[in-house]
Motif scaffolding. Sequence first.
Motif, mmCIF file in Angstrom:
data_model
loop_
_atom_site.group_PDB
_atom_site.id
_atom_site.type_symbol
_atom_site.label_atom_id
_atom_site.label_comp_id
_atom_site.label_asym_id
_atom_site.label_seq_id
_atom_site.Cartn_x
_atom_site.Cartn_y
_atom_site.Cartn_z
ATOM 1 N N ALA A 1 -4.870 -3.496 2.505
ATOM 2 C CA ALA A 1 -4.236 -3.742 3.796
ATOM 3 C C ALA A 1 -2.784 -3.289 3.732
ATOM 4 O O ALA A 1 -2.057 -3.620 2.796
ATOM 5 C CB ALA A 1 -4.311 -5.224 4.140
ATOM 6 N N ASP A 2 -2.384 -2.481 4.713
ATOM 7 C CA ASP A 2 -1.007 -1.989 4.742
ATOM 8 C C ASP A 2 -0.287 -2.369 6.041
ATOM 9 O O ASP A 2 0.864 -2.015 6.244
ATOM 10 C CB ASP A 2 -0.966 -0.471 4.545
ATOM 11 N N TYR B 1 -4.655 0.218 7.979
ATOM 12 C CA TYR B 1 -5.594 -0.791 7.487
ATOM 13 C C TYR B 1 -4.971 -2.174 7.677
ATOM 14 O O TYR B 1 -4.115 -2.592 6.907
ATOM 15 C CB TYR B 1 -5.942 -0.530 6.017
ATOM 16 N N LYS B 2 -5.424 -2.862 8.725
ATOM 17 C CA LYS B 2 -4.887 -4.195 9.043
ATOM 18 C C LYS B 2 -5.350 -5.237 8.026
ATOM 19 O O LYS B 2 -4.704 -6.251 7.824
ATOM 20 C CB LYS B 2 -5.321 -4.628 10.446
ATOM 21 N N ALA B 3 -6.511 -4.977 7.405
ATOM 22 C CA ALA B 3 -7.072 -5.870 6.385
ATOM 23 C C ALA B 3 -7.631 -4.995 5.262
ATOM 24 O O ALA B 3 -7.801 -3.785 5.442
ATOM 25 C CB ALA B 3 -8.177 -6.727 6.987
#
Length: 165
Positions: free
Chosen positions: A128-129, A133-135
């Motif tokens: 997650a970044d 990529y939220k997760a």
Amino acid sequence: MKKICSLLTILLLATFCFAADPAEGFWISVDEKTKESTAGWKIWQENNVLYGKILSLAGKPQDGLTTGGSGKSYDNFQNGVDIGTLTTVGTTWIWDLKFQEQGKWANGFIIDPAEGKRYKCRITFHKADGKKYKADTLEMRGEVGPFGRSQFWKSATEEEASSLR
């Protein structure tokens, strides 16, 4: 004191060496068109090879046989068994992936139990970044020759991956 520090250093290094790869764990596959959950998966490593099996299915019977693949078999899958005789849940559909680097595995296979088709498979873990990529996300890529498509699976607990219905 030096012995204690040395021992602690060795234990710390051993922990890092034997830590699970981030691709291992529980994941939920997501249909790229509808964004709906399709299946709960367990991904694990055994003898430096990565495997994956379906733990539960969304909106389908949990004890049903595969809907595709009747009469199909592959020499390197389940000793050539007819795919149509296997239950979707509980069968290892991802196999033989080789370690490339932390979070990246390739040169293995996946079978789509709905079609019975086998694809070359690559798996890449994306941390997650907060941006793309939220997760934590697992990219599962199936390929035939130069063509392929990716699905992006979401991280789950064992309970979440096992309880889709």
